[in-house]
Design a protein around this motif. Structure first.
Motif, mmCIF file in Angstrom:
data_model
loop_
_atom_site.group_PDB
_atom_site.id
_atom_site.type_symbol
_atom_site.label_atom_id
_atom_site.label_comp_id
_atom_site.label_asym_id
_atom_site.label_seq_id
_atom_site.Cartn_x
_atom_site.Cartn_y
_atom_site.Cartn_z
ATOM 1 N N GLY A 166 -60.509 0.818 -54.958
ATOM 2 C CA GLY A 166 -60.436 1.655 -56.617
ATOM 3 C C GLY A 166 -60.391 2.956 -56.907
ATOM 4 N N PHE A 167 -60.531 3.449 -58.674
ATOM 5 C CA PHE A 167 -61.355 4.809 -58.752
ATOM 6 C C PHE A 167 -62.496 5.561 -57.907
ATOM 7 C CE2 PHE A 167 -58.710 4.150 -62.632
ATOM 8 C CZ PHE A 167 -57.412 4.647 -62.379
ATOM 9 N N SER A 168 -62.562 5.998 -57.868
ATOM 10 C CA SER A 168 -63.712 6.997 -57.199
ATOM 11 C C SER A 168 -64.349 7.738 -58.791
ATOM 12 C CB SER A 168 -63.102 8.285 -56.065
ATOM 13 O OG SER A 168 -62.305 9.038 -56.979
ATOM 14 N N ASP A 169 -64.341 6.672 -59.472
ATOM 15 C CA ASP A 169 -65.393 7.094 -60.922
ATOM 16 C C ASP A 169 -66.196 5.677 -61.153
ATOM 17 O OD1 ASP A 169 -63.843 5.471 -61.815
ATOM 18 O OD2 ASP A 169 -63.087 6.428 -63.513
ATOM 19 N N ALA A 170 -66.613 6.028 -61.873
ATOM 20 C CA ALA A 170 -67.516 4.898 -62.312
ATOM 21 C C ALA A 170 -66.592 3.683 -63.024
ATOM 22 C CB ALA A 170 -67.981 5.063 -64.087
ATOM 23 N N LEU A 171 -65.971 3.616 -63.177
ATOM 24 C CA LEU A 171 -65.093 2.050 -63.235
ATOM 25 C C LEU A 171 -64.873 1.719 -61.946
ATOM 26 C CD1 LEU A 171 -62.825 0.141 -64.986
ATOM 27 C CD2 LEU A 171 -61.022 1.219 -64.106
ATOM 28 N N GLY A 172 -64.644 2.145 -61.294
ATOM 29 C CA GLY A 172 -64.524 1.915 -59.463
ATOM 30 C C GLY A 172 -65.829 1.450 -59.002
ATOM 31 N N ASP A 173 -66.929 2.148 -59.382
ATOM 32 C CA ASP A 173 -68.370 0.925 -59.036
ATOM 33 C C ASP A 173 -68.299 -0.151 -59.914
ATOM 34 O OD1 ASP A 173 -68.679 3.712 -57.410
ATOM 35 O OD2 ASP A 173 -70.023 4.732 -59.338
ATOM 36 N N VAL B 308 -52.741 17.809 -42.453
ATOM 37 C CA VAL B 308 -54.040 18.128 -42.743
ATOM 38 C C VAL B 308 -54.269 16.857 -43.504
ATOM 39 C CG1 VAL B 308 -56.173 19.037 -43.592
ATOM 40 C CG2 VAL B 308 -54.443 20.050 -41.599
ATOM 41 N N GLU B 309 -53.904 16.862 -45.546
ATOM 42 C CA GLU B 309 -54.072 15.607 -46.264
ATOM 43 C C GLU B 309 -53.516 14.644 -45.604
ATOM 44 O OE1 GLU B 309 -51.260 16.895 -49.232
ATOM 45 O OE2 GLU B 309 -52.435 15.350 -50.792
ATOM 46 N N SER B 316 -61.290 10.296 -45.000
ATOM 47 C CA SER B 316 -62.218 9.489 -45.875
ATOM 48 C C SER B 316 -60.988 9.930 -47.552
ATOM 49 C CB SER B 316 -62.847 10.696 -46.160
ATOM 50 O OG SER B 316 -64.127 10.747 -47.218
ATOM 51 N N GLY B 317 -60.500 8.763 -48.202
ATOM 52 C CA GLY B 317 -59.953 8.863 -48.811
ATOM 53 C C GLY B 317 -60.689 9.851 -50.363
ATOM 54 N N ALA B 318 -61.430 9.995 -50.741
ATOM 55 C CA ALA B 318 -62.224 10.437 -51.902
ATOM 56 C C ALA B 318 -62.939 12.146 -51.482
ATOM 57 C CB ALA B 318 -63.849 10.414 -51.838
ATOM 58 N N LEU B 319 -62.675 12.751 -50.407
ATOM 59 C CA LEU B 319 -62.601 13.917 -50.089
ATOM 60 C C LEU B 319 -61.851 14.227 -49.367
ATOM 61 C CD1 LEU B 319 -65.878 14.066 -48.197
ATOM 62 C CD2 LEU B 319 -65.661 14.816 -49.729
ATOM 63 N N LYS B 320 -60.702 13.889 -49.419
ATOM 64 C CA LYS B 320 -59.594 14.455 -49.623
ATOM 65 C C LYS B 320 -58.561 15.547 -49.898
ATOM 66 C CE LYS B 320 -55.365 13.081 -51.504
ATOM 67 N NZ LYS B 320 -54.623 12.633 -52.308
ATOM 68 N N ASP B 321 -59.259 16.409 -51.126
ATOM 69 C CA ASP B 321 -58.741 17.264 -51.212
ATOM 70 C C ASP B 321 -59.870 18.453 -51.186
ATOM 71 O OD1 ASP B 321 -56.572 16.437 -53.033
ATOM 72 O OD2 ASP B 321 -57.736 15.524 -54.822
ATOM 73 N N VAL B 324 -58.365 19.305 -47.917
ATOM 74 C CA VAL B 324 -57.303 20.628 -47.743
ATOM 75 C C VAL B 324 -57.853 21.961 -48.345
ATOM 76 C CG1 VAL B 324 -55.308 20.644 -49.378
ATOM 77 C CG2 VAL B 324 -55.268 18.257 -48.025
ATOM 78 N N PHE B 325 -58.530 22.929 -49.046
ATOM 79 C CA PHE B 325 -59.165 23.087 -49.686
ATOM 80 C C PHE B 325 -60.372 24.274 -48.520
ATOM 81 C CE2 PHE B 325 -57.774 21.151 -53.612
ATOM 82 C CZ PHE B 325 -56.628 21.866 -53.973
ATOM 83 N N SER B 326 -60.064 23.283 -47.677
ATOM 84 C CA SER B 326 -61.540 23.777 -46.866
ATOM 85 C C SER B 326 -60.749 24.563 -45.240
ATOM 86 C CB SER B 326 -62.150 22.973 -46.330
ATOM 87 O OG SER B 326 -63.095 21.809 -47.168
#
Lengths: 386, 351
Positions: A166-173, B308-309, B316-321, B324-326
């Protein structure tokens, strides 16, 4: 804008009313409708507007009083929404507010409704503070109720493990917590929790992880065109399990972008989407078909989404409450707004296009299990799932 | 992580890297000739993708309105500056060059849009040509008048341009995304798993285009004059190269590159009016790895960013960007440590 366009039919209605005797020159009821006709939320706001226009054409006289509709655009901005609400209440003296298309905007209006003691019927889901005293109600389904309907289908088809993306935001949560809430009692294990941002261009990594976990099914907590990404990724990896989603995907643009990858997708919906496929004994069927006819007559085309039906329901709810008040209070006064507030809270078994409404004091939601059916995307057409 | 997962991620990364490679080349090209870090590069690519999607849907792409608006602005800017210099006789030529020339692709688009049974290739060519005028026009309106300002001022101006362009993108294309039909179907079976034709196409076109780039810069007069300007503007002027002319060329080439990127990625990614920004930003990371001057290092950097991306999104999908920028931090540390600070090229503010 719309006020002027509606002038001619209104004049005709006025004359007709006068000819019919105009009992005691009853004052008009005033509905203040706020929606996002422009800006990012207009994808919802425009159908909402069309729905209310259909509703006005469907029922323009309530309890012997004519209804005046005042439409204001909030440009998808919560600040403008609140300002519009205040203007409608103090200057136009509306009896009820309906609006708006974005959740932040609806919350902003709810604050004004609470302060000015004006009933607000929101077509979007809202969470109101405890001191709201029932001034705000919503005609939408609570999110967990919709997800529960999907989980029921999973259970019926023997799914034991489900992966979440899901989205990594409130909707996903919200989607994940609703899924966990419903899945646990059903004996279904949530085996993966993958997230991505709305703006991401690829979910290849997340999809690989999901495929590696070998779940029986995948449930996605997302919406709109960015919601197509997981299905496209799963199809590319040749995932064969059943795919599920939320009602945020019932949208022509999603179907266009997801294409064949979302074939067979199961999502929850209000029954109105598949009104013509409902069994004849379903209470919603009749009114939903009437709504379609009214919409067709007003706009010259059948509705293609479930959103316009929400504002139609909001109108029905208001009409039902106002009918029960009858002549007990004079519109445009605080007494009338209080009476309307009480009447809405006493709504019992009112059939709308999205389900059957029963409101309780201090609970903004009025729909129950009957308001969620599961539909299936079959060759770019939404069909009622067996 | 098993081998096949690593392989899939690696190929996904290479495909992304190929796109960043092309975008990185465009960024380095513009920067070395004009000293502008052209932030709106990705936006132009997104416009190409959305134009192609509009063609496929049988509509006239809203890009036409965008190009014509910009052309009108550019004509006004050019005429005003000519009038101020008292060179009124050049005005008809300016109107022809800045007003009529950009309108040609619009005319082509108008002819193509909504026609049935046209070859898909024609749609693609029209979509690319349609965005080609955007970069030169934008640069004429906003960047040429301040061409001699410092790098920082130019960077801020181009950042502002990005917001302008993405705002116009929202206005013209709307908030919803699009995908286009795949350019090639099927794929190649590499011992048990598939590499899709689309991925191959992206990688191959990146290679071919960088090869063409190399040849153009080494073998042609235009390429040599571009290189001369990037090495030393004053010197280039002394031997008869006009920096404004070469800048215009660089912008046009970069725009063409952006158009190619747009149609290459449109079938593989859902493009929105603002998806170009992230592509441009990641290409910028690649260009930084190349020190904003070296084409081969930029190419390597772009592939590294892509890989890397891909692996980052797996871990970690949430930390992908963020991952990359690190990349930028060690690269910058390394570069500044390796560079001997001679500053042989102080900021040229030439007359």
């Amino acid at each position: 804008m719309t006020g002027r366009k509606k002038f001619a039919p209104r004049l005709v209605a006025l004359l007709a009313g006068a000819l019919l005797g105009a009992p005691l020159l009853a004052a008009d009821l005033k509905v203040g409708f706020i929606t996002s006709l422009s800006g990012p939320v207009s994808a919802l706001g425009i159908p909402y507007h069309k729905g209310v226009q259909a509703a006005e054409a469907y029922k323009s006289v309530i309890a012997g009083r004519k209804v005046q509709l005042i439409v204001l655009d909030d440009a998808s901005d919560p600040t403008v929404a609140a300002r519009n609400a205040r203007k409608l209440v103090t200057e136009d003296k509306v009896d009820v507010l309906i609006g708006t298309s974005g959740v932040p905007g609806a919350l902003a209006i709810a604050a004004v409704a609470r302060e000015t003691h004006t009933p607000l019927i929101s077509p979007t889901p809202v969470t109101v503070p405890a001191d709201d005293n029932g001034w705000t109600v919503t005609v939408s389904q609570p999110f967990p109720l919709m997800v529960a309907a999907v989980v029921e289908k999973m259970k019926a088809s023997g799914v034991k493990t489900v992966a979440f993306i899901g989205f990594s935001d409130a909707l996903g949560d919200l989607a994940l917590s609703s899924l966990q809430q419903a899945a646990e009692p059903a004996g279904i294990k949530v085996v993966a929790n993958e997230r991505y941002a709305r703006g991401d261009s690829s979910v290849a990594g997340q999809v690989l992880k999901i495929v590696a976990a070998k779940p029986d099914a995948v449930f996605a907590g997302n919406s709109g065109t960015p919601g197509a990404l997981p299905y496209l990724g799963l199809a590319e990896r040749g995932y064969k399990g059943q795919i599920y989603g939320t009602h945020g995907l019932i949208q022509a643009d999603f179907v266009r972008v997801a294409g064949a990858s979302a074939n067979g997708l199961l999502v929850p919906s209000g029954p109105v989407m598949v009104a013509d496929q409902l069994p004849a004994d379903n209470p919603v069927r009749k009114i939903a078909l009437e709504y379609r006819a009214a919409y067709q007559k007003t706009h010259g085309a059948a509705p293609v989404d479930a959103f316009s039906a929400y504002t139609f329901d909001a109108w029905l709810l208001f009409a039902d409450a106002a009918t029960r008040i009858g002549n007990k209070a004079e519109p445009g006064t605080p007494q009338y707004r209080q009476a309307l507030h009480d009447a809405i809270a006493q709504t019992r078994e009112l059939t709308g296009t999205h389900g059957v409404f029963n409101f309780k004091p201090n609970d903004p939601y009025g729909l129950d299990k009957r308001s969620a059916v599961v539909i299936r995307l079959d060759q770019a057409q939404w069909k009622l799932a067996p | 992580m098993t081998w096949d997962v690593a392989l899939i991620l690696g190929i996904d990364g290479l495909a992304n890297g190929a796109v960043y490679l092309l975008a990185g080349l465009g960024l380095v090209l513009i920067f070395s000739v004009t000293r502008v870090v052209f932030v709106p590069f990705g936006d132009v690519a997104a416009f190409a993708a959305l134009s192609l999607a509009a063609f496929e849907a049988g509509r006239l792409p809203p890009t036409v309105g965008l190009v014509l608006t910009l052309a009108a602005l550019a004509v006004v800017a050019e005429c005003v500056s000519l009038a101020r210099r008292g060179e009124l006789s050049k005005i008809p030529r300016a109107i022809l060059g800045w007003g009529l020339l950009p309108a040609l692709p619009c005319a082509l688009a108008w002819a193509v849009a909504g026609q049935q049974q046209l070859p898909h290739a024609l749609l693609i060519v029209s979509a690319i040509l349609l965005v080609v005028p955007i970069t030169p026009l934008v640069a004429r309106v906003a960047l040429q008048p301040i061409a001699d300002a410092s790098v920082l001022v130019l960077l801020i101006a181009s950042l502002a341009l990005h917001f302008l362009l993405s705002g116009m993108g929202l206005l013209f294309f709307g908030p919803e995304g699009s995908r286009t039909a795949p350019l090639v179907d099927g794929g190649v079976d590499l011992g048990g798993f598939m590499v899709t034709g689309q991925v191959l196409l992206m990688v191959v076109s990146a290679l071919v285009l960088s090869g063409l780039f190399f040849l153009a810069f080494e073998r042609t007069l235009i390429g040599k004059s571009l290189r001369a300007t990037s090495v030393n503007r004053v010197g280039a002027r002394l031997v008869g190269i006009r920096p404004a002319r070469t800048a215009l060329l660089a912008y046009t080439f970069a725009s063409l590159l952006a158009g190619l990127i747009g149609v290459l990625i449109a079938p593989a990614m859902t493009m929105y009016y603002d998806s170009g920004f992230l592509i441009g930003l990641k290409a910028f990371v690649a260009a930084i790895i190349g020190g904003l001057v070296s084409y081969p290092l930029t190419a390597l950097g772009a592939l590294a960013v892509g890989v890397v991306e891909a692996f980052g999104s797996f871990w970690s999908g949430a930390l992908k960007d963020v991952i990359v920028f690190s990349l930028l931090i060690p690269v910058l540390v390394l570069r500044s440590a390796l560079q001997h600070h001679s500053e042989e090229e102080p900021e040229e503010i030439e007359a």
